[in-house]
Design a protein around this motif. Structure first.
Motif, short mmCIF file in Angstrom:
data_model
loop_
_atom_site.label_atom_id
_atom_site.label_comp_id
_atom_site.label_asym_id
_atom_site.label_seq_id
_atom_site.Cartn_x
_atom_site.Cartn_y
_atom_site.Cartn_z
N ILE A 1 0.85 -1.19 0.00
CA ILE A 1 0.00 0.00 0.00
C ILE A 1 0.89 1.25 0.00
CG2 ILE A 1 -1.75 1.30 1.28
CD1 ILE A 1 -2.60 -1.45 2.49
N ILE A 2 0.65 2.12 -0.97
CA ILE A 2 1.39 3.39 -1.00
C ILE A 2 0.66 4.38 -0.10
CG2 ILE A 2 2.20 5.28 -2.47
CD1 ILE A 2 2.06 3.26 -4.82
N GLU A 3 1.33 4.80 0.96
CA GLU A 3 0.70 5.72 1.91
C GLU A 3 0.96 7.18 1.54
OE1 GLU A 3 2.01 4.45 5.81
OE2 GLU A 3 0.27 3.13 5.99
N HIS A 4 2.16 7.43 0.99
CA HIS A 4 2.45 8.83 0.63
C HIS A 4 3.57 8.88 -0.40
CE1 HIS A 4 2.72 13.19 1.13
NE2 HIS A 4 4.03 13.02 0.99
N SER A 5 3.44 9.90 -1.27
CA SER A 5 4.52 10.23 -2.21
C SER A 5 4.26 11.64 -2.70
CB SER A 5 4.53 9.26 -3.40
OG SER A 5 5.47 9.68 -4.36
N ASN A 31 3.40 0.73 2.94
CA ASN A 31 3.11 -0.17 4.06
C ASN A 31 2.78 -1.56 3.50
OD1 ASN A 31 1.60 -1.60 6.13
ND2 ASN A 31 1.44 0.37 7.20
N HIS A 32 3.30 -2.57 4.20
CA HIS A 32 2.93 -3.92 3.78
C HIS A 32 2.88 -4.86 4.99
CE1 HIS A 32 3.55 -8.08 2.17
NE2 HIS A 32 2.57 -7.64 1.37
N ASP A 33 1.69 -5.25 5.36
CA ASP A 33 1.48 -6.27 6.40
C ASP A 33 2.33 -6.02 7.65
OD1 ASP A 33 0.38 -8.48 7.53
OD2 ASP A 33 1.67 -9.93 6.49
N GLY A 34 2.26 -4.78 8.13
CA GLY A 34 2.93 -4.50 9.41
C GLY A 34 4.31 -3.90 9.31
N ILE A 35 4.84 -3.72 8.09
CA ILE A 35 6.11 -3.01 7.98
C ILE A 35 5.90 -1.71 7.23
CG2 ILE A 35 7.48 -5.14 7.96
CD1 ILE A 35 8.14 -4.13 4.93
N VAL A 36 6.74 -0.75 7.49
CA VAL A 36 6.69 0.55 6.81
C VAL A 36 8.03 0.78 6.14
CG1 VAL A 36 6.44 3.04 7.10
CG2 VAL A 36 5.03 1.47 8.46
N LEU A 37 7.99 1.13 4.84
CA LEU A 37 9.21 1.43 4.10
C LEU A 37 9.16 2.88 3.65
CD1 LEU A 37 11.00 -0.77 1.47
CD2 LEU A 37 10.54 1.62 0.95
N THR A 38 10.21 3.63 3.94
CA THR A 38 10.30 5.02 3.50
C THR A 38 11.57 5.21 2.69
OG1 THR A 38 11.38 5.68 5.57
CG2 THR A 38 8.97 5.90 5.47
N VAL A 43 10.95 -0.49 8.53
CA VAL A 43 10.71 -0.59 9.97
C VAL A 43 9.68 -1.69 10.25
CG1 VAL A 43 9.96 0.63 12.05
CG2 VAL A 43 11.19 1.87 10.25
N GLN A 44 10.03 -2.59 11.16
CA GLN A 44 9.09 -3.62 11.62
C GLN A 44 8.85 -3.40 13.10
OE1 GLN A 44 9.06 -8.10 10.59
NE2 GLN A 44 10.04 -8.05 12.59
N TYR A 55 19.94 1.66 -0.97
CA TYR A 55 19.05 1.03 -1.95
C TYR A 55 18.44 -0.22 -1.33
CZ TYR A 55 17.61 -1.66 -6.06
OH TYR A 55 16.89 -2.40 -6.97
N ALA A 56 17.18 -0.52 -1.71
CA ALA A 56 16.53 -1.72 -1.19
C ALA A 56 15.49 -2.22 -2.18
CB ALA A 56 15.87 -1.45 0.15
N GLU A 57 15.21 -3.51 -2.09
CA GLU A 57 14.12 -4.12 -2.85
C GLU A 57 13.26 -4.90 -1.87
OE1 GLU A 57 15.61 -6.47 -6.06
OE2 GLU A 57 16.94 -4.88 -6.81
N TYR A 58 11.95 -4.86 -2.14
CA TYR A 58 11.04 -5.59 -1.24
C TYR A 58 10.01 -6.32 -2.08
CZ TYR A 58 7.69 -6.78 2.37
OH TYR A 58 6.84 -7.46 3.20
N ASN A 59 9.89 -7.63 -1.83
CA ASN A 59 8.94 -8.49 -2.53
C ASN A 59 7.77 -8.77 -1.59
OD1 ASN A 59 7.54 -10.74 -3.64
ND2 ASN A 59 9.37 -11.30 -4.82
N GLY A 60 6.60 -8.19 -1.92
CA GLY A 60 5.43 -8.36 -1.06
C GLY A 60 4.88 -9.77 -1.08
N ASN A 61 5.00 -10.46 -2.22
CA ASN A 61 4.50 -11.83 -2.29
C ASN A 61 5.35 -12.78 -1.47
OD1 ASN A 61 2.54 -10.93 -4.00
ND2 ASN A 61 3.60 -11.55 -5.89
#
Length: 529
Positions: free
Chosen positions: A15-19, A42-49, A71-72, A82-88
Motif C-alpha cells: 500500500i502506498i501511503e504517501h509520495s 506499508n505492507h502487512d505490518g512493515i513501513v518502508l520510507t 521498519v518492523q 538502496y533496497a528491494e522488497y517483494n510483497g508476495n
C-alpha cells in the motif's frame, strides 16, 4: 480448500501511503509507478520510507532509492542507500551502507537480506555488530529476530574492552550478551588465554562454562579439565574431572578431579585423588592428600596437604596427617604421626622437618624432634638395626641420608658384620649422642659420645627379648614403594570411574551446547524486574 484459507494464503498488496509525486514511464520502466519525494509504503505490518521508489503493482514488488528505511514494529530497523522488497515473498534486500538496528544491537554491512516469513536477517559481506558491551566482526552471519540471536558459521571476532573472542561457530544473543561457542574457539585477554571447543560465555556478567578440550593459560599456570567454570570479575576458576594444573615456571603439576583457583589471591585448592608433582634433584616428588592447597606467589609458594598425606620420591617416601611445604624457606614439615622411609631406613618421631637448598634445589637435611626412632632390617638375618633418642639431625647426599646425629638418651642395637657379611656380634649400648655415617643404606661408621653403658654381644649371648628397644614398631608393610602406592583403593576406584566417563564423553560426537534457560528467559526476567 475453503474460502477463508484461500484469503489467508493470498499475498497482501503493498500500500502506498504517501509520495510527493507519482508518475509512469512505460518506455523506460514498464509496468511501474515512479514515486518521488517522501515516499512511504506499508505492507502487512512493515513501513518502508525512501526518497524515490519504483513500484511494480502486478509483481507486488518495490525498488527503493536514497535514505531507505524499513521498519518492523519496534524490533527492527533496516537502513540503506538502496533496497528491494517483494510483497508476495515477504523478503527484503538492502545494500549500500546497510544498517540493521534492533533495541539491543546494530549490524553494519554492505548487503542485508531479510526474510519476514522466518524472521531471519542474513548477510554474506564483511559485517560489524555493536551493542553496549561488545563489537562483533564477521564475513557472514544470520540474525534471528524473535530470539534476538546472531549466528556465525564462519570466522567471527567479539571485541570487548577486556578480551577478544574468536570462533568459527558462535551464537550470540544480543539482549543477554550470552555467547555459545562451538568448535575451536579462543578468548584472549591481558589476564589469560582460554581455549575451548564447546563453551558458554556471559559477556555482561563475565561468567563462563567450558567443555571439550578446554584450558585456561595464565603467565605462570595452565588449567585443564573436562569442565571449566570461570568468573573473570573475581578471577576465579574451577575445574571438574581430569583436572591438571601446570606451574609453567617451576614445571610443577597438580592433578585431581576437582579444583578451585583464585588468581588474585594466588590460591589453588584441589581434591578428589589430588596429587602435587614437583621436581627436586631431577626427580619428581609426588604428594597426595584428600585436600591439597597451593598458595602464595612465585618464590613464596606454600603447598599444604591434609588428611592421610602420602608422598613418594625415588629414594624416599613417607606418611603423615598433614604436610606444609614452603618454597621460600625450602622447608617441608610433616605434621601428625610422621613416618619416613629413606632407602631401607624407617624413621619416626613427633615432629619431622625436611630442609632443602634454594641454591641447589636439592634436599639438604632432616630434623626429627622428640621420640626419634631409626630402624632398618638386618641385611641377612631377621633382626633389626635400631637407633633411638630424643632428636635426630641428618644430612643428605644425592638424596640419601649420609650422616646422622642422634642426641640425648641415645640407644643403639646394631648387627655388626664383616666384609664376608658374617655376623661378628650385636652392638648394644647407651650414650649421650651417636654419630653415624651411612653408605648403601647401612651404617659405615658409628661413633658414641659419653658412652654410659654398652657392649658387643655374641649372637648366642643376647636373648631375643633383649634385641629390641622399647617402642620398636616396624612398619615395612606400609612402605610406599612407587608413585601409585600413595593412593588408596577408594581413590583408584573413583579415578578409574571418572577417567572412563571422560573417555566416553571424548568419544562422543561434539554437538553444540544446549541453550540455557536463563538465555531463553532473559527478557521475561527483565520485565519482572
Amino acid at each position: 480448500m475453503s474460502f477463508q484459507t484461500l484469503v489467508a494464503q493470498t499475498p497482501k498488496k503493498i500500500i502506498i501511503e504517501h509520495s510527493d509525486f507519482a508518475d509512469v514511464n512505460e518506455a523506460e520502466i514498464p509496468d511501474a509507478f515512479l514515486l518521488t519525494g517522501n515516499v512511504s509504503v506499508n505492507h502487512d505490518g512493515i513501513v518502508l520510507t525512501c526518497n524515490k521508489a519504483y513500484y511494480f503493482q502486478k509483481e507486488n514488488y518495490i525498488k527503493a532509492f536514497g535514505n531507505v528505511q524499513l521498519v518492523q514494529g519496534d524490533t527492527l530497523y533496516l537502513n540503506s542507500k538502496y533496497a528491494e522488497y517483494n510483497g508476495n515473498m515477504k523478503q527484503a534486500f538492502a545494500t549500500g551502507n546497510a544498517v540493521m538496528s534492533s533495541p539491543d544491537a546494530t549490524l553494519a554491512t554492505d548487503t542485508i537480506n531479510f526474510n519476514r516469513n522466518t524472521q531471519e536477517v542474513y548477510y554474506n559481506t564483511q559485517g560489524t555488530i555493536t551493542n553496549r558491551e561488545n563489537t562483533l566482526k564477521s564475513k557472514s552471519g544470520r540474525y534471528y529476530v524473535a530470539q534476538k540471536k546472531f549466528q556465525f558459521l564462519t570466522a567471527v571476532t567479539i571485541t570487548n574492552p577486556t578480551y577478544v573472542i574468536k570462533s568459527n561457530h558462535l551464537d550470540y544473543y544480543s539482549n543477554s550478551g550470552h555467547s555459545y561457542l562451538f568448535g575451536p574457539s579462543t578468548i584472549t585477554s591481558k589476564a589469560n588465554y582460554i581455549y575451548t571447543e564447546k563453551g558458554f560465555y556471559d559477556t555482561k556478567k563475565n561468567l563462563a562454562h567450558f567443555l571439550r578440550k578446554s584450558y585456561i593459560r595464565y603467565d605462570d599456570r595452565l588449567i585443564e579439565g573436562d569442565s571449566l567454570y570461570y568468573d573473570r570479575n573475581k578471577e576465579f576458576a574451577s575445574a571438574t574431572r581430569n583436572v591438571k594444573i601446570t606451574d609453567t615456571i617451576n614445571k610443577g603439576i597438580v592433578k585431581g578431579h576437582y579444583a578451585e583457583m583464585y588468581k588474585k589471591k594466588d590460591s589453588l585448592f584441589v581434591t578428589k585423588r589430588a596429587v602435587a608433582i614437583n621436581l627436586v634433584e631431577k626427580d619428581s616428588v609426588y604428594i597426595h592428600g584428600k585436600k591439597l592447597m597451593v598458595t602464595g606467589p612465585e618464590g613464596n609458594r606454600i603447598i599444604r596437604a591434609f588428611n592421610n598425606v602420602r608422598f613418594f620420591k625415588t629414594d624416599m617416601s613417607g606418611k603423615c596427617d598433614s604436610l606444609h611445604s614452603s618454597s621460600k624457606e625450602a622447608l617441608t614439615k610433616l605434621i601428625g604421626n610422621p613416618i619416613l622411609w629413606n632407602g631401607e631406613n624407617q624413621i619416626t618421631g613427633d615432629i619431622m622437618h625436611l630442609i632443602g637448598s634454594n641454591q641447589t634445589r636439592k634436599l639438604d637435611s632432616l630434623k626429627v624432634l622428640n621420640n626419634t626412632f631409626l630402624v632398618s632390617k638386618d641385611t641377612l638375618g631377621t633382626g633389626f638395626n635400631q637407633v633411638k633418642g630424643l632428636n635426630l639431625y641428618g644430612k643428605f647426599e644425592e638424596g640419601k641420608l649420609h650422616e646422622v646425629d642422634i642426641v640425648k638418651n641415645a640407644e643403639v642395637i646394631y648387627y655388626m658384620r664383616n666384609d664376608a657379611q658374617e655376623l661378628i656380634g650385636i652392638n648394644k649400648n647407651v650414650s649421650s649422642r651417636i654419630n653415624m655415617t651411612m653408605a648403601d643404606n647401612t651404617a659405615e661408621t658409628i661413633t658414641f659420645y659419653n658412652q654410659v653403658d654398652g657392649n658387643i654381644y655374641p649372637e648366642e649371648e643376647l636373648p631375643e627379648n633383649a634385641r629390641k628397644l622399647r617402642g620398636l614398631n616396624w612398619r615395612g608393610e606400609e612402605r610406599i614403594k612407587n608413585k601409585d602406592d600413595i593412593f588408596s583403593e577408594e581413590d583408584n576406584q573413583m579415578n578409574e570411574k571418572l577417567v572412563q566417563e571422560g573417555e566416553i564423553d571424548k568419544a562422543k560426537t561434539n554437538v553444540p551446547m544446549k541453550i540455557r534457560k536463563e538465555t531463553l528467559d532473559y527478557d521475561k526476567k527483565k520485565k519482572k524486574k
